[in-house]
Design an enzyme around this catalytic site. Structure first.
Site, PDB file in Angstrom:
ATOM      1  N   GLY A 122      33.066  31.539  30.728  1.00 16.09           N
ATOM      2  CA  GLY A 122      34.033  32.812  31.040  1.00 16.09           C
ATOM      3  C   GLY A 122      34.913  32.950  29.556  1.00 16.09           C
ATOM      4  N   PHE A 165      40.337  35.827  28.674  1.00 12.08           N
ATOM      5  CA  PHE A 165      41.373  35.063  27.935  1.00 12.08           C
ATOM      6  C   PHE A 165      41.601  33.610  27.279  1.00 12.08           C
ATOM      7  CE2 PHE A 165      43.495  37.855  29.556  1.00 12.08           C
ATOM      8  CZ  PHE A 165      44.381  38.392  29.099  1.00 12.08           C
ATOM      9  N   GLY A 166      40.806  32.750  28.889  1.00 13.24           N
ATOM     10  CA  GLY A 166      40.906  31.070  28.390  1.00 13.24           C
ATOM     11  C   GLY A 166      40.158  30.785  27.290  1.00 13.24           C
ATOM     12  N   VAL A 172      26.737  32.266  35.979  1.00 12.66           N
ATOM     13  CA  VAL A 172      26.601  30.524  36.040  1.00 12.66           C
ATOM     14  C   VAL A 172      26.425  30.684  37.754  1.00 12.66           C
ATOM     15  CG1 VAL A 172      27.326  28.257  35.483  1.00 12.66           C
ATOM     16  CG2 VAL A 172      27.484  29.930  34.214  1.00 12.66           C
ATOM     17  N   GLU A 223      53.865  47.259  39.115  1.00  7.96           N
ATOM     18  CA  GLU A 223      53.318  47.865  37.702  1.00  7.96           C
ATOM     19  C   GLU A 223      52.819  49.188  37.944  1.00  7.96           C
ATOM     20  OE1 GLU A 223      53.465  45.060  34.159  1.00  7.96           O
ATOM     21  OE2 GLU A 223      51.707  44.939  35.200  1.00  7.96           O
ATOM     22  N   ASP A 260      42.924  30.048  35.330  1.00  6.78           N
ATOM     23  CA  ASP A 260      43.425  30.521  36.703  1.00  6.78           C
ATOM     24  C   ASP A 260      42.727  28.866  37.132  1.00  6.78           C
ATOM     25  OD1 ASP A 260      45.183  32.454  36.067  1.00  6.78           O
ATOM     26  OD2 ASP A 260      43.803  34.239  36.951  1.00  6.78           O
ATOM     27  N   ALA A 316      48.056  34.619  31.614  1.00  9.52           N
ATOM     28  CA  ALA A 316      46.569  34.765  30.361  1.00  9.52           C
ATOM     29  C   ALA A 316      47.742  34.229  29.870  1.00  9.52           C
ATOM     30  CB  ALA A 316      47.356  36.147  30.094  1.00  9.52           C
TER      31      ALA A 316
HETATM   32  C1  LIG Z   1      45.712  43.340  37.695  1.00  9.24           C
HETATM   33  C2  LIG Z   1      46.367  41.747  36.457  1.00  9.24           C
HETATM   34  C3  LIG Z   1      46.970  42.068  35.579  1.00  9.24           C
HETATM   35  C4  LIG Z   1      47.900  41.255  35.375  1.00  9.24           C
HETATM   36  N1  LIG Z   1      48.882  41.228  34.449  1.00  9.24           N
HETATM   37  C5  LIG Z   1      49.317  39.797  33.811  1.00  9.24           C
HETATM   38  C6  LIG Z   1      50.312  39.787  32.511  1.00  9.24           C
HETATM   39  O1  LIG Z   1      50.828  41.099  32.635  1.00  9.24           O
HETATM   40  N2  LIG Z   1      50.807  38.602  31.721  1.00  9.24           N
HETATM   41  C7  LIG Z   1      50.140  37.426  31.954  1.00  9.24           C
HETATM   42  O2  LIG Z   1      50.286  37.103  31.552  1.00  9.24           O
HETATM   43  N3  LIG Z   1      48.763  37.337  32.911  1.00  9.24           N
HETATM   44  C8  LIG Z   1      48.345  38.892  33.685  1.00  9.24           C
HETATM   45  N4  LIG Z   1      47.503  38.478  34.302  1.00  9.24           N
HETATM   46  C9  LIG Z   1      47.051  37.609  34.924  1.00  9.24           C
HETATM   47  C10 LIG Z   1      45.588  37.102  33.723  1.00  9.24           C
HETATM   48  O3  LIG Z   1      44.792  38.101  33.208  1.00  9.24           O
HETATM   49  C11 LIG Z   1      45.029  35.737  34.040  1.00  9.24           C
HETATM   50  O4  LIG Z   1      46.056  34.305  34.597  1.00  9.24           O
HETATM   51  C12 LIG Z   1      44.119  35.499  33.695  1.00  9.24           C
HETATM   52  O5  LIG Z   1      43.225  36.551  32.984  1.00  9.24           O
HETATM   53  C13 LIG Z   1      43.635  34.235  33.429  1.00  9.24           C
HETATM   54  O6  LIG Z   1      42.393  33.724  31.948  1.00  9.24           O
HETATM   55  P1  LIG Z   1      41.321  33.078  32.466  1.00  9.24           P
HETATM   56  O7  LIG Z   1      40.599  32.424  31.107  1.00  9.24           O
HETATM   57  O8  LIG Z   1      41.590  31.794  33.236  1.00  9.24           O
HETATM   58  O9  LIG Z   1      40.417  33.830  33.515  1.00  9.24           O
HETATM   59  P2  LIG Z   1      39.743  35.064  33.341  1.00  9.24           P
HETATM   60  O10 LIG Z   1      40.288  36.262  32.346  1.00  9.24           O
HETATM   61  O11 LIG Z   1      40.110  35.897  34.540  1.00  9.24           O
HETATM   62  O12 LIG Z   1      38.620  35.286  32.658  1.00  9.24           O
HETATM   63  C14 LIG Z   1      37.481  35.274  33.468  1.00  9.24           C
HETATM   64  C15 LIG Z   1      35.715  35.034  32.967  1.00  9.24           C
HETATM   65  O13 LIG Z   1      34.916  33.878  33.129  1.00  9.24           O
HETATM   66  C16 LIG Z   1      33.666  35.320  33.346  1.00  9.24           C
HETATM   67  N5  LIG Z   1      32.648  34.288  34.918  1.00  9.24           N
HETATM   68  C17 LIG Z   1      33.673  33.852  36.709  1.00  9.24           C
HETATM   69  N6  LIG Z   1      32.601  33.444  36.855  1.00  9.24           N
HETATM   70  C18 LIG Z   1      31.503  33.434  36.215  1.00  9.24           C
HETATM   71  C19 LIG Z   1      30.061  33.130  36.554  1.00  9.24           C
HETATM   72  N7  LIG Z   1      29.563  32.516  37.389  1.00  9.24           N
HETATM   73  N8  LIG Z   1      29.015  33.156  35.683  1.00  9.24           N
HETATM   74  C20 LIG Z   1      30.007  33.672  34.858  1.00  9.24           C
HETATM   75  N9  LIG Z   1      30.085  34.579  33.737  1.00  9.24           N
HETATM   76  C21 LIG Z   1      32.135  34.263  35.003  1.00  9.24           C
HETATM   77  C22 LIG Z   1      34.441  36.645  34.465  1.00  9.24           C
HETATM   78  O14 LIG Z   1      33.904  37.418  33.818  1.00  9.24           O
HETATM   79  C23 LIG Z   1      35.721  36.476  33.047  1.00  9.24           C
HETATM   80  O15 LIG Z   1      35.131  37.388  32.417  1.00  9.24           O
HETATM   81  C24 LIG Z   1      46.716  40.263  35.443  1.00  9.24           C
HETATM   82  C25 LIG Z   1      45.978  39.990  35.934  1.00  9.24           C
HETATM   83  C26 LIG Z   1      45.496  41.242  36.805  1.00  9.24           C
HETATM   84  C27 LIG Z   1      44.556  41.007  37.637  1.00  9.24           C
END
Ligand SMILES: Cc1cc2nc3c(=O)[nH]c(=O)nc-3n(C[C@H](O)[C@H](O)[C@H](O)COP(=O)(O)OP(=O)(O)OC[C@H]3O[C@@H](n4cnc5c(N)ncnc54)[C@H](O)[C@@H]3O)c2cc1C
Length: 416
Positions: free
Chosen positions: A13, A16-17, A81, A172, A302, A318
């Site tokens: 992934g 953000f993380g 994955v 929003e 998440d 994020a």
């Molecule tokens: C519309 C919207 C608005 C938001 N607004 C805010 C905000 O204003 N402020 C804030 O702090 N947060 C906000 N968030 C929440 C924030 O985007 C998430 O909390 C954050 O993206 C989580 O980060 P992450 O690294 O856990 O996952 P993500 O950023 O979702 O990244 C996960 C990655 O894993 C990849 N992935 C998943 N499964 C697989 C797999 N099986 N194989 C390969 N790749 C895979 C995906 O393609 C993705 O790139 C918002 C979310 C949404 C949907």
């Protein structure tokens, strides 16, 4: 230095993380493989801007190979994955088998429809570039359809837009949608009676922005009302067939547009790992972010379930994902040095959400702001957080243009 001999950290992934974890391991003596199903990092907080024709996807997404061009210890692999073997320590992605010494699972979340299959099928969501572009095409297409519709009832249904979920994303989206129609579309459709337009925000709970302090909830409510958003609280949806919403109280709303922002759950792969899951499918982790029984596996963002000091789960934000990423990267380096990993503590940076032009709510350093000042903070912060100077500049120009000329730039219907 022979990097083949270095410990191999696999990050699944590049959201953000994952991105933050790879960056924090920049100087570590490790070899990193970061895998994502997309070849770009997506700035999800601005997806709603793509949906309301304010920005193009390339302004909120950035190619991963460009991001890592200068980081020599990272190899990016595009792929889905499908499975992870925690015992033998490898992952499978699109036919390749990738062994790891340490694994950071940062797969994020997906929209939670809570089993409402009809809503999933007939509604719209904001979670990916594709879903946001679909929503944009639908919204612009509906306005075209409404402009030539002679049947009053059907036109009214076409011009009824329902956003479900009173959290920040729903607020929003509803605010921005109301502005798109009032300020921009009114100019494009001078003969259409926009008195028929209704933007409805449906929320099952007692309030919008339930996690925000009282004063900001009230400010959000007032700002939405000022933008003519019709807020329906304590209103639960039970069905949607693409043309009509059925509410729990048995009443109906005729609409061709339902945008679902009412829930997020962990990514689908977490259901197939055979690990202990908590609310919203998130994987329970140790305070150090390690997977119980598998100390070489870290789960962040998440997809991870960890409680804060008050026994509440850390929110799916994020900021949480990025702070956890730094902690996981630090802990891997500690383990490599023979030290014990440390528990993670989230530092809440505050709250921020926009409701449209000149209107936002914020809580920073214990102070609450609403209106213009909060909106300026929101604009500055979001531009700062975007990746790539070109994207920052283009988004700034776009927003300035929209602000002064009331024109959303991306009003093309591009579906086949
Ligand atoms: C519309 C919207 C608005 C938001 N607004 C805010 C905000 O204003 N402020 C804030 O702090 N947060 C906000 N968030 C929440 C924030 O985007 C998430 O909390 C954050 O993206 C989580 O980060 P992450 O690294 O856990 O996952 P993500 O950023 O979702 O990244 C996960 C990655 O894993 C990849 N992935 C998943 N499964 C697989 C797999 N099986 N194989 C390969 N790749 C895979 C995906 O393609 C993705 O790139 C918002 C979310 C949404 C949907």
């Amino acid at each position: 230095m022979n990097i083949q001999k270095l410990p191999h950290v696999v990050i699944i992934g590049a959201g953000f993380g994952g991105l933050e974890a790879a960056r924090k391991l920049r100087k570590a003596s490790v070899q990193i493989t970061i895998i994502d199903r997309h070849n770009y990092h997506l700035f999800q907080p601005l997806l709603y801007q793509v949906a309301i024709a304010g920005l193009v996807p390339s302004q909120i997404a950035y190619p991963l190979r460009t991001i890592f061009r200068r980081q020599k210890n990272v190899n990016f692999q595009m792929g889905e994955v499908s499975s992870i073997d925690f015992g033998s320590r490898y992952v499978k992605a699109d036919g390749s088998v990738i062994a790891y010494d340490y694994l950071i699972l940062a797969v994020g979340g997906q929209t939670n429809f809570y089993g409402l299959h009809a809503v999933e099928q007939n509604g719209f969501q904001l979670k990916s570039v594709e879903s946001a572009v679909n929503t944009r095409n639908h919204l612009l297409g509906i306005l075209e359809e409404a402009s030539r519709e002679v049947d009053v009832e059907r036109r009214r249904a076409l011009l009824t837009f329902v956003v479900v979920g009173g959290g920040p994303t729903g607020v929003e989206t509803a605010g921005a949608l109301a502005e798109l129609i009032i300020h921009v579309m009114a100019k494009d459709y001078p003969y259409m009676d926009l008195g028929d337009v209704r933007v409805i925000l449906l929320e099952a709970g007692h309030d919008v922005m339930p996690t925000y302090p009282d004063e900001l909830r009230k400010a959000t409510y007032d700002l939405l009302r000022k933008k003519n958003v019709n807020i329906m609280l304590d209103t639960k949806l039970v069905d949607y067939n693409g043309m009509q919403i059925t509410l729990e109280n048995g009443t109906h709303i005729n609409t061709h547009t339902l945008i679902w922002t009412a829930g997020v759950r962990s990514a689908e792969i977490t259901d197939r790992l055979g690990v202990q899951q908590a609310a919203a499918g998130r994987v329970r982790v140790e305070p150090t972010l390690q997977l119980p029984q598998h100390p070489q596996v870290f789960i962040i963002g998440d997809a991870a379930y960890l409680e804060n000091g008050n026994g509440q789960p850390l929110p799916m934000l994020a900021t949480v994902a990025q702070q956890e990423a730094k902690a996981a990267a630090r802990n891997i380096q500690k383990i490599l040095k023979g030290e014990n990993p440390e528990p993670f503590h989230y530092k809440d940076p505050g709250l921020l959400a926009t409701i449209g032009r000149n209107a936002a709510v914020a809580r920073i350093w214990g102070l609450s702001f609403s209106g213009f000042i909060a909106w300026v903070i929101w604009v500055a912060l979001h531009i700062f957080r975007l990746i790539g100077f070109r994207n920052r500049l283009l988004v700034l120009i776009n927003w300035a243009w929209d602000y002064f000329f009331y024109e959303n730039q991306v009003r093309l219907i591009t579906r086949e």
